[in-house]
Design a protein around this motif. Sequence first.
Motif, PDB file in Angstrom:
ATOM      1  N   PHE A 132       0.800  -1.209   0.000  1.00 44.47           N
ATOM      2  CA  PHE A 132       0.000   0.000   0.000  1.00 44.47           C
ATOM      3  C   PHE A 132       0.840   1.268   0.000  1.00 44.47           C
ATOM      4  CE2 PHE A 132      -3.525  -2.693   2.016  1.00 44.47           C
ATOM      5  CZ  PHE A 132      -4.103  -2.937   0.765  1.00 44.47           C
ATOM      6  N   ASP A 133       0.154   2.431  -0.043  1.00 39.69           N
ATOM      7  CA  ASP A 133       0.805   3.726  -0.273  1.00 39.69           C
ATOM      8  C   ASP A 133       1.831   4.112   0.781  1.00 39.69           C
ATOM      9  OD1 ASP A 133      -0.750   4.202  -2.518  1.00 39.69           O
ATOM     10  OD2 ASP A 133      -2.352   5.108  -1.357  1.00 39.69           O
ATOM     11  N   VAL A 134       1.473   3.884   2.049  1.00 40.68           N
ATOM     12  CA  VAL A 134       2.306   4.330   3.169  1.00 40.68           C
ATOM     13  C   VAL A 134       2.672   3.135   4.030  1.00 40.68           C
ATOM     14  CG1 VAL A 134       2.347   5.713   5.285  1.00 40.68           C
ATOM     15  CG2 VAL A 134       1.346   6.661   3.199  1.00 40.68           C
ATOM     16  N   ILE A 135       3.916   3.088   4.469  1.00 36.60           N
ATOM     17  CA  ILE A 135       4.384   2.030   5.365  1.00 36.60           C
ATOM     18  C   ILE A 135       4.613   2.624   6.747  1.00 36.60           C
ATOM     19  CG2 ILE A 135       6.253   0.395   5.869  1.00 36.60           C
ATOM     20  CD1 ILE A 135       6.719   0.179   2.852  1.00 36.60           C
ATOM     21  N   VAL A 136       4.055   1.988   7.747  1.00 37.44           N
ATOM     22  CA  VAL A 136       4.288   2.359   9.144  1.00 37.44           C
ATOM     23  C   VAL A 136       5.064   1.218   9.789  1.00 37.44           C
ATOM     24  CG1 VAL A 136       3.234   2.840  11.386  1.00 37.44           C
ATOM     25  CG2 VAL A 136       2.199   3.758   9.302  1.00 37.44           C
ATOM     26  N   THR A 137       6.160   1.534  10.460  1.00 36.03           N
ATOM     27  CA  THR A 137       6.914   0.511  11.193  1.00 36.03           C
ATOM     28  C   THR A 137       6.788   0.785  12.684  1.00 36.03           C
ATOM     29  OG1 THR A 137       9.026   1.708  11.240  1.00 36.03           O
ATOM     30  CG2 THR A 137       8.557   0.376   9.290  1.00 36.03           C
ATOM     31  N   MET A 138       6.679  -0.256  13.462  1.00 34.84           N
ATOM     32  CA  MET A 138       6.548  -0.105  14.909  1.00 34.84           C
ATOM     33  C   MET A 138       7.061  -1.357  15.609  1.00 34.84           C
ATOM     34  SD  MET A 138       2.369  -0.500  15.172  1.00 34.84           S
ATOM     35  CE  MET A 138       2.364  -0.101  16.914  1.00 34.84           C
ATOM     36  N   ASP A 139       7.373  -1.219  16.896  1.00 38.47           N
ATOM     37  CA  ASP A 139       7.880  -2.348  17.676  1.00 38.47           C
ATOM     38  C   ASP A 139       6.741  -3.257  18.107  1.00 38.47           C
ATOM     39  OD1 ASP A 139      10.449  -1.490  17.395  1.00 38.47           O
ATOM     40  OD2 ASP A 139      10.588  -0.550  19.372  1.00 38.47           O
ATOM     41  N   ASP A 140       7.122  -4.440  18.573  1.00 38.95           N
ATOM     42  CA  ASP A 140       6.140  -5.453  18.960  1.00 38.95           C
ATOM     43  C   ASP A 140       5.881  -5.498  20.458  1.00 38.95           C
ATOM     44  OD1 ASP A 140       8.627  -6.296  19.720  1.00 38.95           O
ATOM     45  OD2 ASP A 140       8.439  -8.340  18.961  1.00 38.95           O
ATOM     46  N   ASP A 141       6.459  -4.569  21.217  1.00 40.86           N
ATOM     47  CA  ASP A 141       6.413  -4.668  22.680  1.00 40.86           C
ATOM     48  C   ASP A 141       5.421  -3.714  23.333  1.00 40.86           C
ATOM     49  OD1 ASP A 141       7.672  -2.289  22.182  1.00 40.86           O
ATOM     50  OD2 ASP A 141       9.604  -2.861  23.054  1.00 40.86           O
ATOM     51  N   LEU A 142       4.530  -3.100  22.538  1.00 43.53           N
ATOM     52  CA  LEU A 142       3.497  -2.189  23.025  1.00 43.53           C
ATOM     53  C   LEU A 142       4.039  -0.854  23.522  1.00 43.53           C
ATOM     54  CD1 LEU A 142       1.143  -4.683  24.922  1.00 43.53           C
ATOM     55  CD2 LEU A 142       0.732  -3.596  22.718  1.00 43.53           C
ATOM     56  N   GLN A 143       5.315  -0.558  23.257  1.00 38.36           N
ATOM     57  CA  GLN A 143       5.842   0.758  23.612  1.00 38.36           C
ATOM     58  C   GLN A 143       5.392   1.813  22.611  1.00 38.36           C
ATOM     59  OE1 GLN A 143      10.158  -0.533  24.277  1.00 38.36           O
ATOM     60  NE2 GLN A 143       9.857   0.876  25.963  1.00 38.36           N
ATOM     61  N   HIS A 144       5.087   1.398  21.387  1.00 38.34           N
ATOM     62  CA  HIS A 144       4.558   2.309  20.369  1.00 38.34           C
ATOM     63  C   HIS A 144       3.047   2.144  20.322  1.00 38.34           C
ATOM     64  CE1 HIS A 144       8.699   1.891  18.194  1.00 38.34           C
ATOM     65  NE2 HIS A 144       8.743   2.713  19.229  1.00 38.34           N
ATOM     66  N   PRO A 145       2.298   3.054  20.915  1.00 34.17           N
ATOM     67  CA  PRO A 145       0.836   2.901  20.958  1.00 34.17           C
ATOM     68  C   PRO A 145       0.223   3.008  19.565  1.00 34.17           C
ATOM     69  CG  PRO A 145       1.604   4.500  22.601  1.00 34.17           C
ATOM     70  CD  PRO A 145       2.758   4.222  21.688  1.00 34.17           C
ATOM     71  N   PRO A 146      -0.556   2.035  19.143  1.00 39.84           N
ATOM     72  CA  PRO A 146      -1.206   2.108  17.827  1.00 39.84           C
ATOM     73  C   PRO A 146      -2.085   3.346  17.681  1.00 39.84           C
ATOM     74  CG  PRO A 146      -1.380  -0.112  18.741  1.00 39.84           C
ATOM     75  CD  PRO A 146      -0.841   0.763  19.835  1.00 39.84           C
ATOM     76  N   GLU A 147      -2.614   3.844  18.790  1.00 41.62           N
ATOM     77  CA  GLU A 147      -3.503   5.007  18.742  1.00 41.62           C
ATOM     78  C   GLU A 147      -2.797   6.267  18.263  1.00 41.62           C
ATOM     79  OE1 GLU A 147      -4.912   1.906  21.438  1.00 41.62           O
ATOM     80  OE2 GLU A 147      -3.025   3.033  21.369  1.00 41.62           O
ATOM     81  N   GLN A 148      -1.466   6.254  18.222  1.00 40.35           N
ATOM     82  CA  GLN A 148      -0.707   7.413  17.774  1.00 40.35           C
ATOM     83  C   GLN A 148      -0.454   7.409  16.261  1.00 40.35           C
ATOM     84  OE1 GLN A 148       0.435   9.856  20.317  1.00 40.35           O
ATOM     85  NE2 GLN A 148      -1.180   8.609  21.256  1.00 40.35           N
ATOM     86  N   ILE A 149      -0.781   6.304  15.587  1.00 40.48           N
ATOM     87  CA  ILE A 149      -0.530   6.210  14.150  1.00 40.48           C
ATOM     88  C   ILE A 149      -1.248   7.291  13.350  1.00 40.48           C
ATOM     89  CG2 ILE A 149      -0.940   4.756  12.114  1.00 40.48           C
ATOM     90  CD1 ILE A 149      -0.186   2.344  13.777  1.00 40.48           C
ATOM     91  N   PRO A 150      -2.521   7.608  13.656  1.00 38.78           N
ATOM     92  CA  PRO A 150      -3.186   8.678  12.887  1.00 38.78           C
ATOM     93  C   PRO A 150      -2.455  10.015  12.936  1.00 38.78           C
ATOM     94  CG  PRO A 150      -4.819   7.394  14.088  1.00 38.78           C
ATOM     95  CD  PRO A 150      -3.480   6.922  14.563  1.00 38.78           C
ATOM     96  N   LEU A 151      -1.765  10.328  14.033  1.00 40.93           N
ATOM     97  CA  LEU A 151      -0.998  11.572  14.109  1.00 40.93           C
ATOM     98  C   LEU A 151       0.123  11.586  13.069  1.00 40.93           C
ATOM     99  CD1 LEU A 151      -0.592  12.037  17.986  1.00 40.93           C
ATOM    100  CD2 LEU A 151      -2.142  13.269  16.451  1.00 40.93           C
ATOM    101  N   MET A 152       0.799  10.451  12.921  1.00 45.48           N
ATOM    102  CA  MET A 152       1.892  10.360  11.965  1.00 45.48           C
ATOM    103  C   MET A 152       1.374  10.404  10.529  1.00 45.48           C
ATOM    104  SD  MET A 152       3.917   7.385  14.056  1.00 45.48           S
ATOM    105  CE  MET A 152       5.189   7.168  12.840  1.00 45.48           C
ATOM    106  N   LEU A 153       0.256   9.740  10.287  1.00 45.89           N
ATOM    107  CA  LEU A 153      -0.318   9.756   8.937  1.00 45.89           C
ATOM    108  C   LEU A 153      -0.815  11.153   8.576  1.00 45.89           C
ATOM    109  CD1 LEU A 153      -2.311   6.391   8.943  1.00 45.89           C
ATOM    110  CD2 LEU A 153      -0.036   6.848   8.007  1.00 45.89           C
ATOM    111  N   ALA A 154      -1.339  11.871   9.558  1.00 48.26           N
ATOM    112  CA  ALA A 154      -1.806  13.235   9.294  1.00 48.26           C
ATOM    113  C   ALA A 154      -0.647  14.131   8.870  1.00 48.26           C
ATOM    114  CB  ALA A 154      -2.496  13.793  10.534  1.00 48.26           C
ATOM    115  N   ALA A 155       0.535  13.895   9.457  1.00 47.81           N
ATOM    116  CA  ALA A 155       1.707  14.702   9.091  1.00 47.81           C
ATOM    117  C   ALA A 155       2.164  14.425   7.671  1.00 47.81           C
ATOM    118  CB  ALA A 155       2.845  14.427  10.078  1.00 47.81           C
TER     119      ALA A 155
END
Length: 331
Positions: free
Chosen positions: A85-108
């Motif tokens: 897909f158009d955009v790739i998001v990478t994140m850790d598997d240990d729950l330190q990167h909250p999924p709820e913050q992804i929309p903020l990054m996509l908005a940027a």
Amino acid sequence: MSVSVVIPCYRSAGTLPSLLARLVPVLRDLSVPYEVILVVDGSPDDTWDVASGLAREIVAVRAIHLSRNYGQHNALIAGIREARFDVIVTMDDDLQHPPEQIPLMLAALEGDRLDLVYGVAHEEEHGAIRNLGSRALKTCISGMLGVRSARVISAFRAFRTRLREGFEELSGPHFSVDVALSWTTTQTGFVHVHMDRRRHGRSNYTPSLLIRHAVSLLLGYSTAPLRVASYLGFLVGIFGLLLGASVLWRFATGETTVAGFTTIASMVALFSAAQLIAVGVLGEYIGRIHSSGTGRPTYLVRERAEQAGSVAVAASAVGVGAHAGGGSGDR
């Protein structure tokens, strides 16, 4: 804006179900095509069983099992090359990167101003030693590798999939996603996000591993160590000339004694040290050339798990074709 989320997994059997339980609703609420790619990096526990089970249970999830442990960045490359897909998001598997913050990054990333966005914590979430090591590593990347965005580098990233075209031919065992991304764009930004503390186990990035990663970056993407060896040889040469001039002066003025052993021994030790340092640096580079020449792979996929047509189902939910990547290609 369709989204592929890539998650390298290692010893994360206990966190993956909770992570997906939070991540999938967030992606669903975006109302865009999405997929989640779990890359199990040769984990010795039952992480693959959990990841493959989630892939068969959740329609938009795919799981990839690497044949051995290749390292986080190599696992990321495996997932990045699988993204559709158009955009790739990478994140850790240990729950330190909250999924709820992804929309903020996509908005940027909305619009054309930025190609790459890092999620930077308001406060560093690791211990003092780990934080110090991370800052030192970022300084190394910024100063010696010329990556201007290194100060805000994070494993929580969002970038346009087309950037991977700039490093799709890169191979070999030593890889850095952030350095490779720096080759493809200077349109880099960051957003402050809330980071959670690790809930299960300990981080696999020990201080010694951070040091190894820093050395790998320096030798793999920079000629700075070779320049340092040259500068060291130059300085030692100047010191040797001064020492030789001192010995000649003492001889001319009659101060020379029969001993002289201290001076000779010091010169031999000094020059030998400089030579060994230079030979060691050259040896590291030659070793890497040899490693690349032997065809050692960046990664090797052992097996995959997904529901049939999972990506197409995720895309059809909003009426978009499975290949919504704008020419990024299906790998």
